[in-house]
Enzyme design. Structure first.
Site, PDB file in Angstrom:
ATOM      1  CB  SER A 188      -4.511   4.704  -8.453  1.00  0.00           C
ATOM      2  OG  SER A 188      -5.247   6.540  -8.332  1.00  0.00           O
TER       3      SER A 188
ATOM      4  CG  ASN B 168      -1.239   1.360   1.461  1.00  0.00           C
ATOM      5  OD1 ASN B 168      -2.473   1.566   1.007  1.00  0.00           O
ATOM      6  ND2 ASN B 168      -1.041   1.955   2.821  1.00  0.00           N
TER       7      ASN B 168
ATOM      8  CB  ALA C 137       4.239   5.737 -15.251  1.00  0.00           C
TER       9      ALA C 137
ATOM     10  CE1 TYR D 230       0.072   7.849  -6.397  1.00  0.00           C
ATOM     11  CE2 TYR D 230      -2.251   7.993  -7.954  1.00  0.00           C
ATOM     12  CZ  TYR D 230      -1.241   7.684  -6.321  1.00  0.00           C
ATOM     13  OH  TYR D 230      -1.824   7.404  -5.791  1.00  0.00           O
TER      14      TYR D 230
HETATM   15  P1  NAP Z   1      -0.276   8.640   3.008  1.00  0.00           P
HETATM   16  O1  NAP Z   1      -1.852   8.692   3.527  1.00  0.00           O
HETATM   17  O2  NAP Z   1      -0.029   9.463   2.408  1.00  0.00           O
HETATM   18  O3  NAP Z   1       0.007   7.642   3.776  1.00  0.00           O
HETATM   19  C1  NAP Z   1       1.050   7.136   2.962  1.00  0.00           C
HETATM   20  C2  NAP Z   1       1.727   6.075   3.641  1.00  0.00           C
HETATM   21  O4  NAP Z   1       2.846   5.451   3.173  1.00  0.00           O
HETATM   22  C3  NAP Z   1       1.943   6.585   4.932  1.00  0.00           C
HETATM   23  O5  NAP Z   1       2.484   5.292   6.104  1.00  0.00           O
HETATM   24  C4  NAP Z   1       3.852   6.421   4.981  1.00  0.00           C
HETATM   25  O6  NAP Z   1       4.691   6.261   5.937  1.00  0.00           O
HETATM   26  C5  NAP Z   1       3.879   5.517   3.335  1.00  0.00           C
HETATM   27  N1  NAP Z   1       5.146   5.630   3.228  1.00  0.00           N
HETATM   28  C6  NAP Z   1       5.683   6.754   2.166  1.00  0.00           C
HETATM   29  N2  NAP Z   1       7.018   6.211   1.622  1.00  0.00           N
HETATM   30  C7  NAP Z   1       7.166   4.888   2.314  1.00  0.00           C
HETATM   31  C8  NAP Z   1       8.226   4.873   1.694  1.00  0.00           C
HETATM   32  N3  NAP Z   1       9.393   4.834   1.117  1.00  0.00           N
HETATM   33  N4  NAP Z   1       8.773   3.046   2.333  1.00  0.00           N
HETATM   34  C9  NAP Z   1       7.316   3.027   3.666  1.00  0.00           C
HETATM   35  N5  NAP Z   1       6.751   3.864   3.726  1.00  0.00           N
HETATM   36  C10 NAP Z   1       6.102   4.374   3.058  1.00  0.00           C
HETATM   37  O7  NAP Z   1      -1.669   7.723   1.397  1.00  0.00           O
HETATM   38  P2  NAP Z   1      -3.195   7.253   1.744  1.00  0.00           P
HETATM   39  O8  NAP Z   1      -4.075   8.629   0.823  1.00  0.00           O
HETATM   40  O9  NAP Z   1      -3.546   6.316   2.629  1.00  0.00           O
HETATM   41  O10 NAP Z   1      -2.497   6.303   0.348  1.00  0.00           O
HETATM   42  C11 NAP Z   1      -2.256   4.747   0.015  1.00  0.00           C
HETATM   43  C12 NAP Z   1      -1.962   4.257  -0.863  1.00  0.00           C
HETATM   44  O11 NAP Z   1      -2.623   3.955  -1.865  1.00  0.00           O
HETATM   45  C13 NAP Z   1      -1.210   4.129  -2.319  1.00  0.00           C
HETATM   46  O12 NAP Z   1      -0.252   3.544  -2.726  1.00  0.00           O
HETATM   47  C14 NAP Z   1      -1.674   5.519  -2.736  1.00  0.00           C
HETATM   48  O13 NAP Z   1      -1.173   5.817  -3.855  1.00  0.00           O
HETATM   49  C15 NAP Z   1      -2.720   4.861  -2.919  1.00  0.00           C
HETATM   50  N6  NAP Z   1      -3.573   5.215  -3.089  1.00  0.00           N
HETATM   51  C16 NAP Z   1      -4.749   6.343  -2.841  1.00  0.00           C
HETATM   52  C17 NAP Z   1      -5.754   7.868  -2.780  1.00  0.00           C
HETATM   53  C18 NAP Z   1      -5.781   8.962  -2.377  1.00  0.00           C
HETATM   54  O14 NAP Z   1      -7.033   8.863  -2.746  1.00  0.00           O
HETATM   55  N7  NAP Z   1      -6.017   8.566  -1.100  1.00  0.00           N
HETATM   56  C19 NAP Z   1      -5.967   6.772  -3.933  1.00  0.00           C
HETATM   57  C20 NAP Z   1      -5.796   5.879  -4.942  1.00  0.00           C
HETATM   58  C21 NAP Z   1      -5.015   5.336  -4.482  1.00  0.00           C
HETATM   59  P3  NAP Z   1       5.114   7.552   6.535  1.00  0.00           P
HETATM   60  O15 NAP Z   1       3.759   8.131   7.453  1.00  0.00           O
HETATM   61  O16 NAP Z   1       5.815   6.964   7.190  1.00  0.00           O
HETATM   62  O17 NAP Z   1       5.089   9.368   6.090  1.00  0.00           O
END
Ligand code: NAP
Length: 249
Positions: free
Chosen positions: A144, A92, A159, A157
């Site tokens: 996504s 994730n 890609a 993103y």
């Molecule tokens: P978020 O709130 O920004 O949280 C990101 C999480 O990823 C945090 O726990 C962060 O850890 C961790 N992280 C970032 N870089 C990392 C790395 N190099 N190694 C290990 N952990 C890492 O993101 P989110 O919105 O929950 O998104 C989660 C996933 O869903 C992502 O893959 C995102 O692309 C996908 N997604 C999100 C949405 C949306 O609308 N939010 C839509 C489609 C897909 P820290 O807390 O330590 O920084």
């Protein structure tokens, strides 16, 4: 707590915040022991661990950068050494470095691919041998809507997220005969720190594209993941499940 996943162990990347946090809480509520991976936010990760434990569950923190293969291998080993097995991997963790192509730097491109796509390879590779030997496992990769449709300012993103879909289908084909399923979830516009960072104008435009008329919650995504890792989903592999209020159709 339910017992749906009792006796199972899970590794959730990016579990300190947002969608990963909701998935970790849900898998723990369903009875799994959950290893919480994150990059740097120790207080937030500890909060998730405490929430799981206070509800009677079991969790451990496995801090480390998913884009680093050696680090990931070490973290997975730690979990297996401690808990004896690993049944569920949720890839994730993800970041954004949005910019128009004209302004996107090479570093913006490389960082997003390294975390969002290579991170999925690293973690999957680290568990593959063991899951094949166990003759069972569940892998869910976070794609996504942007990986399906593309998006202005998100070529890097998009890609990575489209790459995850190809990766998921390939891994699903390789592992199916060993009882390991590999699926992707494609969330739409979900209320987390990632989307909170967007401007009001961008948010307004996004909202107009959601037939359901609301943003998704991290729990909406966790519900789909909970199904894909359950016994009920044993015959589902190589699929991309959109959780987006109709955004991608
Ligand atoms: P978020 O709130 O920004 O949280 C990101 C999480 O990823 C945090 O726990 C962060 O850890 C961790 N992280 C970032 N870089 C990392 C790395 N190099 N190694 C290990 N952990 C890492 O993101 P989110 O919105 O929950 O998104 C989660 C996933 O869903 C992502 O893959 C995102 O692309 C996908 N997604 C999100 C949405 C949306 O609308 N939010 C839509 C489609 C897909 P820290 O807390 O330590 O920084």
């Amino acid at each position: 707590m339910s017992s749906k996943l009792s006796g199972k162990t899970a590794f959730v990347t990016g579990a300190s915040r947002g969608i990963g946090r909701a998935i970790a809480l849900r898998l723990a509520a369903d009875g799994a022991k959950v290893a919480l991976n994150f990059s740097s936010n120790v207080p937030k990760a500890e909060e998730v661990k405490a929430a799981i434990e206070s509800a009677g569950g079991t969790a451990m923190l496995v801090q480390g950068d998913v884009s680093n293969f050696a680090v990931v291998t070490e973290l997975i080993k730690k979990v297996v050494d401690e808990w004896g097995r690993l049944d569920i991997l949720i890839n994730n963790a993800g970041i954004t470095r949005d910019n128009l192509l004209l302004k996107m730097s090479e570093d913006d491109f490389d960082k997003v691919i390294a975390t969002n796509l290579k991170g999925v390879f690293n973690c999957t590779k680290a568990v593959t041998k063991m899951m094949m030997k166990q003759r069972g496992g569940r892998i869910v990769n976070m794609s996504s809507v942007v990986g399906l449709k593309g998006n202005i300012s998100q070529a890097n993103y998009a890609a990575a997220k489209a790459g995850i879909i190809g990766f998921t289908k390939s891994a699903a084909r390789e592992l199916a005969a060993r009882g390991v399923t590999v699926n992707a979830v494609a969330p739409g516009f979900i209320n987390t720190d990632m989307t909170a960072a967007l401007s009001e104008k961008v948010k307004e435009v996004m909202m107009q594209e959601i037939p359901a008329g609301r943003m998704g919650t991290p729990e909406d995504v966790a519900n789909a993941v909970a199904f894909l890792v359950s016994d009920e989903a044993a015959y589902i592999t190589g699929q991309v499940l959109s959780v987006d209020g109709g955004m991608a159709m």
